[in-house]
Scaffold this motif. Structure first.
Motif, short mmCIF file in Angstrom:
data_model
loop_
_atom_site.label_atom_id
_atom_site.label_comp_id
_atom_site.label_asym_id
_atom_site.label_seq_id
_atom_site.Cartn_x
_atom_site.Cartn_y
_atom_site.Cartn_z
N UNK A 73 0.80 -1.21 0.00
CA UNK A 73 0.00 0.00 0.00
C UNK A 73 0.84 1.27 0.00
N UNK A 74 2.10 1.14 -0.43
CA UNK A 74 2.95 2.31 -0.59
C UNK A 74 3.74 2.70 0.64
N UNK A 75 3.73 1.85 1.66
CA UNK A 75 4.48 2.15 2.88
C UNK A 75 5.92 1.68 2.81
N UNK A 76 6.63 1.90 3.90
CA UNK A 76 8.04 1.52 4.00
C UNK A 76 8.26 0.73 5.29
N UNK A 77 9.36 0.01 5.32
CA UNK A 77 9.78 -0.72 6.51
C UNK A 77 10.95 0.01 7.15
N UNK A 78 10.78 0.38 8.42
CA UNK A 78 11.85 1.01 9.18
C UNK A 78 12.35 0.04 10.25
N UNK A 79 13.67 -0.05 10.39
CA UNK A 79 14.27 -0.72 11.54
C UNK A 79 14.82 0.34 12.48
N UNK A 80 14.64 0.15 13.79
CA UNK A 80 15.31 1.00 14.78
C UNK A 80 16.02 0.10 15.78
N UNK A 81 17.25 0.45 16.12
CA UNK A 81 18.01 -0.35 17.06
C UNK A 81 19.27 0.38 17.50
N UNK A 82 19.96 -0.20 18.46
CA UNK A 82 21.20 0.38 18.98
C UNK A 82 22.29 -0.69 18.97
N UNK A 83 23.53 -0.25 18.85
CA UNK A 83 24.66 -1.19 18.89
C UNK A 83 24.56 -2.25 17.83
N UNK A 84 24.87 -3.50 18.20
CA UNK A 84 24.82 -4.60 17.26
C UNK A 84 23.46 -4.72 16.59
N UNK A 85 22.40 -4.57 17.38
CA UNK A 85 21.05 -4.68 16.83
C UNK A 85 20.80 -3.62 15.76
N UNK A 86 21.22 -2.40 16.02
CA UNK A 86 21.06 -1.33 15.04
C UNK A 86 21.86 -1.59 13.79
N UNK A 87 23.08 -2.10 13.96
CA UNK A 87 23.93 -2.38 12.80
C UNK A 87 23.32 -3.49 11.94
N UNK A 88 22.72 -4.49 12.57
CA UNK A 88 22.10 -5.56 11.81
C UNK A 88 20.91 -5.03 11.01
#
Length: 285
Positions: A73-88
């Motif tokens: 439906x025209x949306x996007x996927x955002x990831x948010x994280x810190x440290x290792x989790x953010x880098x992944x």
């Protein structure tokens, strides 16, 4: 200089309960082990991760379906994280355009501390509960999008704050955590929990937890992109021809699918720029 201790009436902030990813390693006296013993022990723990991820598939299925719906439906996927989790998260997001030919910005990885934190730690960045929403706002996030928080501990303020504010504003939320019953999971509409237990080196969640998170993110975006039609058969027909290896792979795909020689495949790929477009042109579509 005299150290002045607080009076007995001073109220200390209590530590939160120790999460399983922070609990003591099942192995000890590591510095006395041989290299082979260390490697075999690490590997023995790593082998437990796929089964733990498999147990979370019902949760992950729900998250994939929610992600597919938003992206359709025209949306996007955002990831948010810190440290290792953010880098992944940044890694997974950055690999979607070259692998599946989707636009830059369809999958976006945000890390506490900004891009600097990809290469080096940014002090206290993960403890800012308001920053994730600011980072999301910078990308003009809307209720068509979905936000997935990644946190091994399940209690990272940056992630919790971003998920809570997103959800408050009617934006779909998911998460990938490695402890059961966490604050991050409570803040997410579609949580995926993979409790990975103690690390080989106590608290080093770049190891088992990081491996579990990488597997889950692989599954999330790969299944989503297949559902969105970005794979034909088992082939990456929309991949970007970014280097000679990928050009060669594209030529082989065309040779196998169309039953043509290498020279004709190379010409088609040069003319049309992608395997999908070359196949369509050859078939007169």
């Amino acid at each position: 200089m005299t150290l002045r201790l607080p009076s007995k009436s001073h109220h200390f902030t209590s530590f939160p309960p120790v999460s399983t990813t922070e609990s003591p390693s099942l192995f000890d006296q590591l510095e006395t082990r041989t290299t082979q013993e260390l490697l075999k022990s690490i590997n023995s723990l790593d082998q437990t991760i796929p089964a733990l991820v498999a147990a979370a598939i019902p949760q992950l299925e729900v998250l994939v379906e929610a992600t597919v719906q938003r992206l359709q439906n025209g949306g996007r996927l955002f990831y948010i994280g810190a440290g290792t989790s953010g880098r992944l998260g940044v890694l997974d997001a950055s690999e979607c355009p070259p692998t599946f030919g989707v636009p830059q910005g369809l999958v976006i990885g945000l890390i506490a501390g900004g891009d600097t934190a990809i290469r080096q730690a940014v002090e206290n960045a993960e403890d800012n509960a308001e920053q994730a929403w600011r980072d999301l706002e910078a990308h003009q996030i809307t209720d068509r999008d979905i936000v997935v928080g990644i946190a091994a501990s399940g209690r990272t303020p940056y992630v919790i704050g971003g998920l809570e504010e997103s959800r408050r504003r009617g934006i779909a939320t998911g998460c990938v955590v490695c402890n059961a019953g966490s604050a991050v999971a409570a803040a997410a509409e579609f949580p995926v929990e993979v409790p990975t237990g103690p690390e080989f080196v106590t608290g080093s969640t770049r190891m088992k937890a990081g491996t579990a998170q990488k597997l889950v993110l692989n599954m999330l975006t790969t299944a989503t992109m297949i559902r969105l039609g970005r794979v034909k058969g088992n082939k990456m027909v929309d991949m970007q021809m970014a280097n000679q290896k990928l050009v060669d792979r594209g030529q082989r795909m065309l040779m196998e699918e169309l039953g043509i020689g290498q020279e004709e495949a190379a010409t088609l790929l040069t003319e049309h720029g992608s395997v999908r477009a070359a196949m369509a042109a050859y078939n007169g579509q």
